[in-house]
Design an enzyme around this catalytic site. Structure first.
Site, mmCIF file in Angstrom:
data_model
loop_
_atom_site.group_PDB
_atom_site.id
_atom_site.type_symbol
_atom_site.label_atom_id
_atom_site.label_comp_id
_atom_site.label_asym_id
_atom_site.label_seq_id
_atom_site.Cartn_x
_atom_site.Cartn_y
_atom_site.Cartn_z
ATOM 1 C CD GLU A 1 -12.989 31.155 -0.662
ATOM 2 O OE1 GLU A 1 -13.823 30.302 -0.309
ATOM 3 O OE2 GLU A 1 -11.993 30.878 -1.362
ATOM 4 C CB CYS B 1 -10.652 31.187 2.563
ATOM 5 S SG CYS B 1 -9.682 30.761 1.090
ATOM 6 C CG HIS C 1 -7.978 28.845 -1.796
ATOM 7 N ND1 HIS C 1 -8.480 28.111 -0.744
ATOM 8 C CD2 HIS C 1 -6.942 28.118 -2.292
ATOM 9 C CE1 HIS C 1 -7.783 26.994 -0.613
ATOM 10 N NE2 HIS C 1 -6.840 26.985 -1.544
ATOM 11 C CB CYS D 1 -10.282 26.083 3.152
ATOM 12 S SG CYS D 1 -9.167 27.423 2.647
#
Length: 156
Positions: free
Chosen positions: A57, A88, A55, A85
């Site tokens: 992040e 993260c 991801h 999410c």
């Protein structure tokens, strides 16, 4: 929300826009040090890298840690174009960032207020005085980028 948050979100949105033709959802993240300097950046790469943890992040936090030479990012800000999410948000907690700033709300998987709140609803052992969460920075621009990407996938 500050003018600097908006300025940095504009940078993140440009990064997300630059990968809109790719296979991954165009989400970008930046990690900013207490002086306002970008120390890490990432865009989603789950599909491209065949990595469920890739991801934006996570990539940005990893780069920031390598850049500054430590995993603790006390006083730093994680800025992302879409609400983080649970994975993260948890990584931001573990890195000890002081702030999360995000653009668009993510009603299906967002974990800093939408589906749950990993930051505020954590067990007592993880509470350290709180992390600031600022949502909705350039939210319409961020949401429009996502709608454009998803629409292109459905029509093609």
């Amino acid at each position: 929300m500050s003018a600097r948050d908006e300025e940095l979100m504009t940078i993140a949105l440009a990064r997300a826009q630059s990968v809109i033709a790719g296979p991954d959802v165009p989400i970008a993240a930046l990690v900013i040090d207490p002086q306002g300097v970008i120390r890490g950046a990432g865009v989603n790469a789950c599909v491209a890298d065949a990595d469920p943890t890739a991801h934006a992040e996570i990539i940005a936090l990893r780069e920031a840690g390598r850049t500054v030479g430590q995993w603790r990012l006390d006083g730093y800000t994680l800025l992302t174009t879409v609400e983080p999410c649970a994975m993260c948000a948890g990584a931001a907690l573990n890195a000890r960032v002081a702030r999360i700033v995000y653009g668009a709300v993510e009603p299906r998987t967002g974990a800093v207020g939408s589906t749950c709140d990993v930051i505020r609803d954590r067990p007592g052992w993880a509470q350290d005085g709180g992390m600031e969460v600022v949502g909705g920075v350039c939210a319409e621009e961020a949401a429009r980028l996502l709608r454009t990407w998803f629409r292109s996938r459905r029509s093609g």
